[in-house]
Design an enzyme around this catalytic site. Structure first.
Site, PDB file in Angstrom:
ATOM      1  N   HIS A  91       0.820  -1.220   0.000  1.00  0.00           N
ATOM      2  CA  HIS A  91       0.000   0.000   0.000  1.00  0.00           C
ATOM      3  C   HIS A  91       0.852   1.268   0.000  1.00  0.00           C
ATOM      4  O   HIS A  91       0.368   2.330  -0.351  1.00  0.00           O
ATOM      5  CB  HIS A  91      -1.080  -0.021   1.098  1.00  0.00           C
ATOM      6  N   SER A 109       3.852   2.287   8.525  1.00  0.00           N
ATOM      7  CA  SER A 109       3.631   1.310   7.465  1.00  0.00           C
ATOM      8  C   SER A 109       4.950   1.043   6.773  1.00  0.00           C
ATOM      9  O   SER A 109       5.652   1.978   6.387  1.00  0.00           O
ATOM     10  CB  SER A 109       2.628   1.830   6.454  1.00  0.00           C
ATOM     11  N   ASP A 137       1.115  -7.666   2.354  1.00  0.00           N
ATOM     12  CA  ASP A 137       1.264  -6.232   2.071  1.00  0.00           C
ATOM     13  C   ASP A 137       2.741  -5.818   1.919  1.00  0.00           C
ATOM     14  O   ASP A 137       3.290  -5.136   2.776  1.00  0.00           O
ATOM     15  CB  ASP A 137       0.595  -5.444   3.207  1.00  0.00           C
TER      16      ASP A 137
HETATM   17  N1  ARG Z   1      -4.973   0.639   7.712  1.00  0.00           N
HETATM   18  C1  ARG Z   1      -3.667   0.662   7.120  1.00  0.00           C
HETATM   19  C2  ARG Z   1      -3.072   2.038   7.325  1.00  0.00           C
HETATM   20  O1  ARG Z   1      -3.551   2.989   7.645  1.00  0.00           O
HETATM   21  C3  ARG Z   1      -3.654   0.190   5.689  1.00  0.00           C
HETATM   22  C4  ARG Z   1      -4.314   1.091   4.736  1.00  0.00           C
HETATM   23  C5  ARG Z   1      -4.377   0.545   3.341  1.00  0.00           C
HETATM   24  N2  ARG Z   1      -5.515   1.140   2.690  1.00  0.00           N
HETATM   25  C6  ARG Z   1      -6.760   0.629   2.718  1.00  0.00           C
HETATM   26  N3  ARG Z   1      -7.756   1.421   2.521  1.00  0.00           N
HETATM   27  N4  ARG Z   1      -6.958  -0.633   2.921  1.00  0.00           N
HETATM   28  O2  ARG Z   1      -2.930   2.987   6.858  1.00  0.00           O
HETATM   29  N1  GLU Z   2      -1.410   1.520   7.665  1.00  0.00           N
HETATM   30  C1  GLU Z   2      -0.777   2.563   8.428  1.00  0.00           C
HETATM   31  C2  GLU Z   2       0.160   3.416   7.589  1.00  0.00           C
HETATM   32  O1  GLU Z   2      -0.087   3.626   6.437  1.00  0.00           O
HETATM   33  C3  GLU Z   2      -0.091   1.973   9.593  1.00  0.00           C
HETATM   34  C4  GLU Z   2      -1.125   1.513  10.467  1.00  0.00           C
HETATM   35  C5  GLU Z   2      -1.288   2.394  11.659  1.00  0.00           C
HETATM   36  O2  GLU Z   2      -1.879   3.477  11.592  1.00  0.00           O
HETATM   37  O3  GLU Z   2      -0.787   1.899  12.653  1.00  0.00           O
HETATM   38  O4  GLU Z   2       1.113   3.965   8.055  1.00  0.00           O
END
Ligand code: ARG
Ligand code: GLU
Length: 684
Positions: free
Chosen positions: A83, A619, A220
């Site tokens: 991502h 991330s 991922d």
């Molecule tokens: N939750 C993770 C992070 O904030 C992964 C995000 C990937 N994007 C999504 N919409 N699934 O950022």
């Molecule tokens: N998916 C998140 C990012 O893009 C990391 C997840 C979080 O917020 O811990 O950095």
């Protein structure tokens, strides 16, 4: 009896002291190293951060503007999340080469794909510069003068540092609410190329259905290579550039993880607010989050309805839907966690004790002052947040605004083309109706823009207003929009809507927010000092601000609710259990099905949970074991624990990592990219 009570009490204190929260400054890791060693870490503080010799920090980069990545070979190979690489993978994708759908594996360096605009930053060193930043400042000065002093001194420090060390990017950042300042010097490499990535059906497996959730089965990851000039220093893209030779890269552990193992995360967490007053937490959990979640639910409903009806619309809105859904789900977990853990009450109780201690000191009354000033801020902040999640997200209005703002005709046309490619009028119009109706419910009549009240009066309802706007705006029709001149566009109802609402946000909310925030900055700075003097023995870590940090913890499952216990590891068996060709998010590639059928792969590890304190920006961060070897790549948290941005609770807060062995499995068995595997250093 008394003895027993004391025993229980000391046990409880042991529990609170062992809370794993914390994002520590690498240069001060020596202060944590004994605790880390006690928990299993085998390396020294110098191994983690050193300016005299190669250390782990030299293998970690800020990837682009908001992710982390880590070097995994002596030839500049780097791993981060799928991502995080997504937009670059997408940019290289076309109908003939759909790398998002099919994945991409370069067979040699000649096949690697340059990524325009992508850079990675290595932290060369950091040091405290508080005294220099505050030179000329005296307590009691007004806040505006302090801001000026900090700005001018900061610029001077940066300029001097750059002159002494040409080629470095230097910044000065506040820590602990502006009580400390640190200088950070980076070397920024701008020739970064895509080396490989799995298909999205692996790299984004589970999509937004599984996002922020456990059990998780997302592969991922994506692979890039950093290139340098012949001198190993940064150079803009050139076919003559050569793979960068890092001072340090991570060997990969093939030994695997099990519950209880020590874990250590190095990365660039974006932002947290661990030391704010209960009034600010209450506002977030009870007012801001619920309102924003509600507004996003309305948009997600409209998107879902139309995406389900048409394949074309599903593709048009998949990225938009993902970004709306991401924070929507995070906020739900945050509000739930704050409520469930009684964070507001716990903070109030803490403030009571702190206030009693502060009586007669220069901190006397600080909590009450904060409470008052937050109350003053609240209506304006709320108005701005509601604006940002309603009027500011109407797509047709944003397109009109971008059109008017762009002076170059060719760029204007290009932007319009991009807009219409991914725009579906019924979604935008239904979202407009829903969010602007909600706007009228959330913002009292006498605070709203007069334009809004007049429009409601004129049309009788938001829906009739929307009918008119989407019928009469030239932007509702692609051909009409292309025929517009910027002067005509300024009269267009979509632009008038955009401008009237924006002007309101800027005139009603912004000046008040700026004025009140000045007072809050001062109070929060004092409050931070008060907390640090009140709890002399506590180890405070500075809030995240996208600077390099270390967090440590261990592999651990959790109990999300009564009667449910989650194991900390997931396997390929779970991928197969979720596999469903009918559901987009769970439709794995046929090759993976065939591979699974061809051997005994059910126990291939996929993801694991740990107690490291992370946030957005982490991330792609390396998850490292006690010996300093790479065991995983961080990519998410569990939604029940996203309150960790405000209060870390070791019971609920978990980060989610890709098990590095899943990446190895996919690269080798699915990508058949032995050339990549052979670059890595695999160690048991
Ligand atoms: N939750 C993770 C992070 O904030 C992964 C995000 C990937 N994007 C999504 N919409 N699934 O950022
Ligand atoms: N998916 C998140 C990012 O893009 C990391 C997840 C979080 O917020 O811990 O950095």
């Amino acid at each position: 009896m008394k003895k027993l009570f004391l025993g229980v009490l000391s046990l409880l204190c042991a529990i609170c002291a062992s809370a794993d929260g914390g994002m520590w400054l690498p240069s001060l890791v020596s202060e944590r190293i004994d605790d880390m060693a006690a928990k299993g870490f085998k390396l020294t503080a110098e191994d983690v951060y050193s300016i005299n010799r190669a250390s782990l920090k030299d293998a970690v980069v800020l990837f682009g503007g908001g992710c982390t990545g880590e070097l995994i070979s002596g030839s500049g190979l780097l791993i981060t999340n799928h991502h995080c690489g997504y937009s670059h993978i997408q940019r290289h994708s076309s109908v003939e080469h759909d790398y998002l759908k099919d994945g991409f594996w370069s067979k040699n360096t000649a096949e690697e794909l340059p990524c325009e605009g992508l850079s990675v930053s290595f932290l060369e060193y950091m040091r405290e510069v508080t005294a220099e930043v505050l030179e000329g400042w005296e307590p009691g000065m007004d806040e505006a003068s302090r801001e000026d002093i900090v700005k001018v001194n900061g610029e001077k420090i940066v300029a001097a540092e750059k002159e002494a060390h040409p080629g470095l990017k230097v910044s000065v950042e506040p820590l602990f609410m502006g009580n400390q300042y640190f200088l950070f010097a980076y070397r920024v490499y701008t020739d970064v190329r895509l080396v490989g990535c799995p298909p999205s059906s692996i790299g984004k497996f589970g999509g937004d259905t599984d996002n922020w959730m456990w059990p998780r089965h997302t592969g991922d990851f994506s692979l890039f290579r950093v290139y340098a000039g012949a001198d190993n220093l940064p150079a803009d893209y050139s076919p003559d550039n050569v793979p960068f030779k890092p001072r340090k890269f991570f060997p990969i552990s093939t030994a695997g993880v099990k519950e209880g193992d020590f874990t250590f995360i190095y990365g660039f967490p974006g932002s947290t607010q661990e030391y704010i007053h209960s009034a600010a937490v209450r506002y977030i959990a009870e007012k801001s989050d619920p309102a924003k979640i509600g507004l996003r639910s309305l948009r997600l409903d409209a998107q879902k309805k139309h995406m389900a009806r048409s394949q074309k619309v599903r593709i048009q809105y998949s990225a938009k839907n993902a970004s709306v859904a991401n924070a929507w789900k995070k906020w739900q977990g945050e509000a739930l966690g704050i409520r469930r853990n009684g964070v507001v009450d716990a903070k109030r109780e803490y403030e009571k004790r702190l206030s009693a201690w502060a009586a007669g000191t220069r901190f006397e009354g600080i909590c009450d002052s904060l409470e008052r000033v937050y109350a003053e801020l609240e209506p304006y902040k709320f108005a701005l947040e509601i604006y940002n999640e309603s009027a500011a997200v109407v797509e047709i209005a944003r397109a009109a605004a971008a059109f008017v703002a762009e002076e170059d005709a060719a760029k204007r046309e290009k932007a319009l083309k991009a807009f219409y490619k991914d725009w579906y009028l019924p979604i935008d119009k239904e979202s407009f109706e829903a969010v602007m109706t909600r706007f009228s419910e959330l913002i009292a009549e006498d605070q709203r823009p007069s334009y809004f009240n007049e429009s409601l009066q004129l049309y009788g309802s938001v829906n009739v207003w929307a009918d008119s706007l989407f019928r009469s705006s030239a932007f509702a029709s692609e051909s009409k929009a292309f025929a517009l001149s910027p002067e005509q566009a300024e009269q267009d109802p979509a632009y008038v809507f955009y401008k009237s609402m924006r002007d309101w946000a800027q005139e009603y909310a912004m000046p008040q927010i700026r004025r009140i925030n000045r007072r809050l900055d001062l109070l929060n700075r004092e409050y931070m000092q008060a907390q640090m003097s009140f709890e002399k023995d506590k180890n405070f870590f500075p809030d995240a601000n996208l600077t390099l940090r270390v967090a440590y913890g261990n592999v651990k499952g959790y109990e999300p609710s009564d009667g449910v216990r989650y194991k900390p590891v997931s396997t390929l068996k779970g991928v197969m259990e979720k596999d469903n060709p009918e559901i987009f998010d769970y439709n794995i590639p046929q090759e993976l099905r065939d591979l699974y059928a061809s051997g005994d792969y059910s126990q291939v590890p996929v993801c694991f949970l740990a107690t490291n304190h992370t946030t957005g920006g982490n991330s792609g961060s390396p998850v490292i074991n006690a010996e300093g070897k790479l065991i995983g790549v961080n990519f998410d948290r569990v939604w029940e624990g996203t309150m960790s941005d405000i209060a870390f609770d070791p019971y609920f807060c978990r980060n989610i990592a890709l098990d590095i062995r899943y990446a190895l499995f996919i690269i080798k068995e699915l990508g058949k990219a032995d050339n990549i595997i052979s670059e890595l250093v695999l160690e048991p």
